[in-house]
Scaffold this motif. Structure first.
Motif, PDB file in Angstrom:
ATOM      1  N   LYS A  21     -32.869 -13.443 -69.995  1.00 39.94           N
ATOM      2  CA  LYS A  21     -33.976 -13.264 -69.068  1.00 39.94           C
ATOM      3  C   LYS A  21     -33.706 -12.084 -68.150  1.00 39.94           C
ATOM      4  CE  LYS A  21     -34.742 -18.269 -68.988  1.00 39.94           C
ATOM      5  NZ  LYS A  21     -34.787 -19.478 -68.129  1.00 39.94           N
ATOM      6  N   ILE A  22     -34.799 -11.551 -67.602  1.00 39.70           N
ATOM      7  CA  ILE A  22     -34.662 -10.470 -66.624  1.00 39.70           C
ATOM      8  C   ILE A  22     -33.980 -11.029 -65.371  1.00 39.70           C
ATOM      9  CG2 ILE A  22     -35.933  -8.917 -65.107  1.00 39.70           C
ATOM     10  CD1 ILE A  22     -37.994  -8.556 -67.260  1.00 39.70           C
ATOM     11  N   GLY A  23     -32.999 -10.293 -64.862  1.00 39.47           N
ATOM     12  CA  GLY A  23     -32.245 -10.734 -63.695  1.00 39.47           C
ATOM     13  C   GLY A  23     -30.923 -11.378 -64.038  1.00 39.47           C
ATOM     14  N   ASP A  24     -30.678 -11.673 -65.332  1.00 33.40           N
ATOM     15  CA  ASP A  24     -29.402 -12.260 -65.719  1.00 33.40           C
ATOM     16  C   ASP A  24     -28.280 -11.243 -65.537  1.00 33.40           C
ATOM     17  OD1 ASP A  24     -30.543 -14.639 -66.344  1.00 33.40           O
ATOM     18  OD2 ASP A  24     -30.619 -14.305 -68.510  1.00 33.40           O
ATOM     19  N   ILE A  25     -27.103 -11.761 -65.182  1.00 33.96           N
ATOM     20  CA  ILE A  25     -25.904 -10.928 -65.066  1.00 33.96           C
ATOM     21  C   ILE A  25     -25.158 -11.033 -66.389  1.00 33.96           C
ATOM     22  CG2 ILE A  25     -23.769 -10.545 -63.793  1.00 33.96           C
ATOM     23  CD1 ILE A  25     -25.107 -11.989 -61.423  1.00 33.96           C
ATOM     24  N   VAL A  26     -24.987  -9.901 -67.070  1.00 30.91           N
ATOM     25  CA  VAL A  26     -24.402  -9.903 -68.411  1.00 30.91           C
ATOM     26  C   VAL A  26     -23.117  -9.095 -68.408  1.00 30.91           C
ATOM     27  CG1 VAL A  26     -26.627 -10.185 -69.551  1.00 30.91           C
ATOM     28  CG2 VAL A  26     -25.773  -7.895 -69.119  1.00 30.91           C
ATOM     29  N   VAL A  27     -22.243  -9.473 -69.338  1.00 26.56           N
ATOM     30  CA  VAL A  27     -21.014  -8.741 -69.620  1.00 26.56           C
ATOM     31  C   VAL A  27     -21.087  -8.296 -71.064  1.00 26.56           C
ATOM     32  CG1 VAL A  27     -18.513  -8.853 -69.781  1.00 26.56           C
ATOM     33  CG2 VAL A  27     -19.676 -10.022 -67.927  1.00 26.56           C
ATOM     34  N   ALA A  28     -20.953  -6.985 -71.291  1.00 25.43           N
ATOM     35  CA  ALA A  28     -20.985  -6.418 -72.635  1.00 25.43           C
ATOM     36  C   ALA A  28     -19.733  -5.568 -72.814  1.00 25.43           C
ATOM     37  CB  ALA A  28     -22.242  -5.591 -72.859  1.00 25.43           C
ATOM     38  N   GLY A  29     -18.756  -6.124 -73.543  1.00 23.81           N
ATOM     39  CA  GLY A  29     -17.499  -5.396 -73.692  1.00 23.81           C
ATOM     40  C   GLY A  29     -16.813  -5.249 -72.356  1.00 23.81           C
ATOM     41  N   ASP A  30     -16.471  -4.027 -71.971  1.00 28.54           N
ATOM     42  CA  ASP A  30     -15.859  -3.777 -70.676  1.00 28.54           C
ATOM     43  C   ASP A  30     -16.875  -3.241 -69.662  1.00 28.54           C
ATOM     44  OD1 ASP A  30     -16.261  -1.355 -71.828  1.00 28.54           O
ATOM     45  OD2 ASP A  30     -14.194  -0.655 -71.707  1.00 28.54           O
ATOM     46  N   GLU A  31     -18.153  -3.481 -69.899  1.00 29.86           N
ATOM     47  CA  GLU A  31     -19.200  -3.103 -68.957  1.00 29.86           C
ATOM     48  C   GLU A  31     -19.966  -4.360 -68.530  1.00 29.86           C
ATOM     49  OE1 GLU A  31     -19.200  -0.145 -67.903  1.00 29.86           O
ATOM     50  OE2 GLU A  31     -18.082   0.906 -69.454  1.00 29.86           O
TER      51      GLU A  31
END
Length: 857
Positions: A558-568
């Motif tokens: 969803k919009i507003g979610d805090i995501v982790v993608a690899g080292d970003e």
């Protein structure tokens, strides 16, 4: 009476009358009375002794009434002020024996007020004196009680010491082998005794006495402050006249408690075993805190083991485990990777699972029609945007068939994108192997088969281009058997569909085969949990920042979610589908582009939603640190020590071709780097100074200038500032939109760095018949050419007993007395070597020519 006062009128120099007193056994004098505003008056006073009479005695005629018994007035004379012309008082002794010749009414009132004030002060002084006397009596009584208490304690102390001494002597006599206890332990045995304090005084405040002199009274303390601060009273100072107060009971109790605590701390404490969590690295100070030990004890232990370390130094987990076990604690090893626990591979309840669309990957050899097939399915001209008809990076799309959705991942077929194709196979549910009916099975078709088998996903074979005249579908089926791909028509379980992407033939059959396979797989996911997914592709967009193509595999993004993608990491600001439409959320199996990451992740990185920014930042920082450590380890491992570097440089003389690689997406960068690594040899290789996704900036040009690298731009361009800087600094920027041309150019440039091949050509042999010594020339060999020919300037070897003794060049080649360029076989000649004279008769001179031939990769 003869001493009765009377008016004695006199006239002064100024003509005014003055008051006079007749001296009659009294003291006569003049006083001056001061008023406000600087006014003063002189008053003549006479002080007389009071005359006491018996009660039955009548006063003499003319006597004053002051003989009546009244309270005595103050001894000092009373001051009064004179009045200018007041009638004289005949006899007035009410003022305490003071006779005034003349007083006014105001003066009499002032005198009365002064007498009343003096009386009030006198009463106050008497009251204060009574209170002081009472306080003094109470203080004396308290001191007496304290002295009595001190004497009683002193007697008890002396009796106890005597009893202890007697018991000690009796015990020493009974057990002579026992060592005598220290005086401090004996003194500590009694709880009310004179315990030694830390400052060298006993509990009574006096100095510590030497052993064996317990009955010697202690010296009084030189301090003269309050006795309250000096402990108990002793026999020597009980009767002495000492000022101040003795030590209070509370102070003595505090001192005894302090001594008890110090004694208890000196005793060995019971060890408490703790479970200590140990990360990969930990400081000595933190380890001591986790073990509830003193850091100085750990430092001492390390010093005994021969390691000089400080509390702030880092130690690894192995050393920390040894230290913890030495101190009697148990250890539980943890890693920093624990911060990633709980965000991936979350178990779902079976009742929460719902059906999801299948994810299909199209794979196969280059130019076999994969993108055209997908284009026909989507009814959109995707292939027209590809340079040369080659798919340069992964694309993700979703189509709908009979109300059911299917997600397609289009992977490149070129060999340079093998790693990307492997990622596509791992993120998919069903793989479609596209094989052209006219070309049949090709090398990259075999690679695709291996990737599909390694990923463990079911396969569907799409035989494309059946509309061509030379199409042979049966040949394709037969050749697939060689690679253990058994289609249904050949008795296997793998579905095969004959299609034509150009004509749109049998596309529905392909989609039906995909839906049938997905029903067999029973694909399900939980959409009501935090999202998980994988990065299909990522790029840096100039207007939108970092853009990542993400395939949602579980949950709902969803919009507003805090995501982790690899080292970003980042907060999702926007979600777009494959048609560029903005979405509020993305369900499982939906490929979307997300905006909001603070950096560009790598293709294939896993994506997960976390609850807090702090945890997302922590995970990203941990992964960045791991990446840096791995890069440093690889660099250190490849570089080795200084001696190894020098030896490697001497032995291999490796030539490097520095490059700066910039491409449109991260997957293309990885593919180019992988292809360049394969081009390298033991003598020459490409060194990637910097690589990244996005346009060419001034920083890239500056880096290329400082390292002497060339910039290879793939589907990107340099901005005006970068172009100007490149022109000024002479940095070469090459633009490409097809990977073949980039690899060919780099291969040609690296071939130029190869050292030329050294090829040796045999010319002939000559045998030395005799050696001559010639002045100013040295030794000259008289030879006969036995094979081939001998040329001047060619390389020669001196061979003795089939062993090469010397290799060099000829200094002179003569036939008779003339210098010649060559001597053919069968003729005689004279030869002399450069800087070598050890020649003998019978040696053989071998003549050869060396040629250098350019090489290529």
């Amino acid at each position: 009476m003869s001493d009765t006062t009377s008016d004695d009128k006199k006239t002064g120099a100024d003509g005014k009358r003055t008051l006079t007193l007749k001296r009659s056994g009294g003291d006569k004098g003049t006083v001056r009375q001061n008023f406000s505003h600087g006014r003063t008056k002189s008053v003549v006073v006479e002080t007389r002794k009071r005359k006491f009479t018996r009660p039955d005695e009548k006063p003499a005629a003319g006597a004053t009434q002051s003989a009546r018994p009244k309270p005595a007035a103050p001894a000092k004379p009373v001051e009064a002020k004179t009045a200018p012309a007041a009638p004289a008082a005949a006899d007035d002794q009410r003022g305490g024996g003071v006779v005034l010749n003349q007083l006014s009414k105001s003066e009499m009132e002032a005198r009365r007020l002064a007498l009343e004030g003096a009386q009030a002060r006198e009463d106050e002084d008497r009251k204060r004196a009574a209170e002081e006397a009472k306080r003094r009596a109470e203080e004396d009584e308290r001191r007496a009680r304290e002295r009595a208490e001190s004497e009683r304690r002193q007697r008890e102390e002396e009796e106890r010491l005597a009893a202890e001494k007697e018991a000690r002597e009796r015990a020493e006599a009974e057990a002579a082998r026992r060592t005598p206890e220290p005086e401090e332990d004996v003194a500590a045995a009694g709880r009310g005794g004179a315990k030694r304090s830390e400052g060298g005084e006993d509990s009574r405040g006096g100095p510590r006495r030497a052993p064996g002199r317990a009955d010697t009274p202690p010296r009084p303390s030189p301090r003269r402050d309050d006795d309250r601060r000096r402990g108990k009273l002793t026999l020597s100072n009980v009767g002495a006249d000492r000022e101040g107060r003795s030590r209070s009971l509370s102070a003595m109790r505090r001192r005894q408690e302090k001594f008890k605590r110090s004694s208890a701390s000196s005793e060995p404490r019971e060890k408490i075993s703790r479970e200590v969590q140990l990360p990969e690295t930990i400081t000595i100070q933190e380890l001591a805190q986790r073990m509830a030990e003193r850091s100085v004890d750990l430092v001492k232990y390390l010093m005994k083991e021969g390691q000089m370390m400080k509390p702030g130094d880092l130690i690894d987990a192995d050393m920390a485990e040894l230290i913890a076990q030495e101190f009697g604690h148990t250890v539980r090893r943890v890693t920093e990777a624990d911060v990633e626990e709980g965000i991936f591979d979350v178990e779902d309840n079976p009742e929460d699972m719902k059906p999801r669309p299948p994810v299909v990957t199209i794979m196969g050899h280059v130019d076999h029609g994969k993108t055209s097939l997908l284009d026909a399915i989507r009814n959109a001209k995707v292939v027209s945007g590809e340079a040369g008809g080659i798919t340069q990076h992964i694309g993700a799309y979703q189509v709908e068939k009979d109300g059911q959705k299917i997600t397609f991942l289009d992977t490149p077929g070129h060999a340079a994108f093998t790693a990307m194709r492997a990622r596509g196979a791992q993120a998919t549910d069903i793989a479609i192997l596209v094989v052209a009916a006219d070309d049949s099975v090709m090398p990259q078709t075999i690679e695709s088969i291996n990737h599909i088998k390694a990923a463990g996903v079911p396969m569907i074979v799409a035989i494309n281009k059946i509309d061509k005249p030379d199409a042979d579908a049966q040949k394709v089926r037969t050749e697939l058997l060689q690679h253990e791909v058994f289609v249904e028509s050949m008795g296997g379980e793998i579905q095969e569909v004959e299609v034509s992407a150009l004509k749109g033939t049998n596309l529905d059959g392909l989609l039906e085969a995909i839906l049938l396979q997905s029903e067999l797989l029973e694909l399900k996911a939980n959409p009501d949990r935090t999202a998980e997914g994988v990065v299909i592709e990522a790029k840096l967009d100039k207007g939108r920042g970092s853009v990542a193509t993400v395939l949602v595999q579980a949950g709902t993004l969803k919009i507003g979610d805090i995501v982790v993608a690899g080292d970003e990491w980042g907060r999702v600001r926007a979600i777009l589908n494959d048609r560029g439409e903005q979405l509020k959320e993305a369900e499982p199996s939906l490929p979307v582009e997300i905006l909001g990451l603070n950096g560009t992740p790598q293709a294939g990185d896993r994506v997960a939603v976390v609850e807090e920014e702090a945890r997302a930042r922590e995970i990203a920082e941990y992964r960045q640190r791991v990446s840096r450590e791995k890069a440093v380890a690889r660099q250190a491992g490849s570089r080795g020590s200084l001696e190894q570097m020098m030896a490697q440089a001497r032995d291999s003389e490796l030539a490097e071709f520095p490059l700066v690689i910039k491409a449109d997406v991260q997957g293309s960068v990885e593919a180019i780097i992988g292809a360049l690594d394969k081009l390298g040899t033991d003598e020459v290789q490409a060194r990637i100074v910097h690589s990244g996704a996005g346009g060419i900036t001034e920083t890239d040009v500056s880096l290329a200038e400082s390292t002497g690298a060339a910039i290879m731009a793939f589907n990107v361009r340099a901005n005006k500032q970068a172009r100007d800087l490149a022109d000024q600094s002479g940095v070469e920027i090459r633009y490409y939109n097809i990977i073949y041309n980039l690899l060919d150019d780099v291969k040609a440039a690296m071939s130029g760095l190869l050292s030329p091949e050294r090829r040796e050509t045999f010319l002939g042999n000559a045998e030395i018949k005799e050696v001559f010594n010639i002045t100013k020339v040295g030794k000259v060999a008289g030879c006969q050419v036995t094979e081939g020919k001998v040329e001047r300037g060619a390389g020669v070897r001196l061979v003795r007993d089939n062993v090469v003794i010397h290799e060099g060049k000829l200094k002179t080649l003569k036939r008779f007395k003339d210098e010649v360029s060559e001597v053919p076989v069968g003729q005689e000649c004279g030869m002399a070597f450069e800087n070598y004279d050890d020649i003998r008769a019978g040696d053989v001179i071998e003549c050869f020519r060396v040629e250098e031939i350019a090489r290529s990769l």
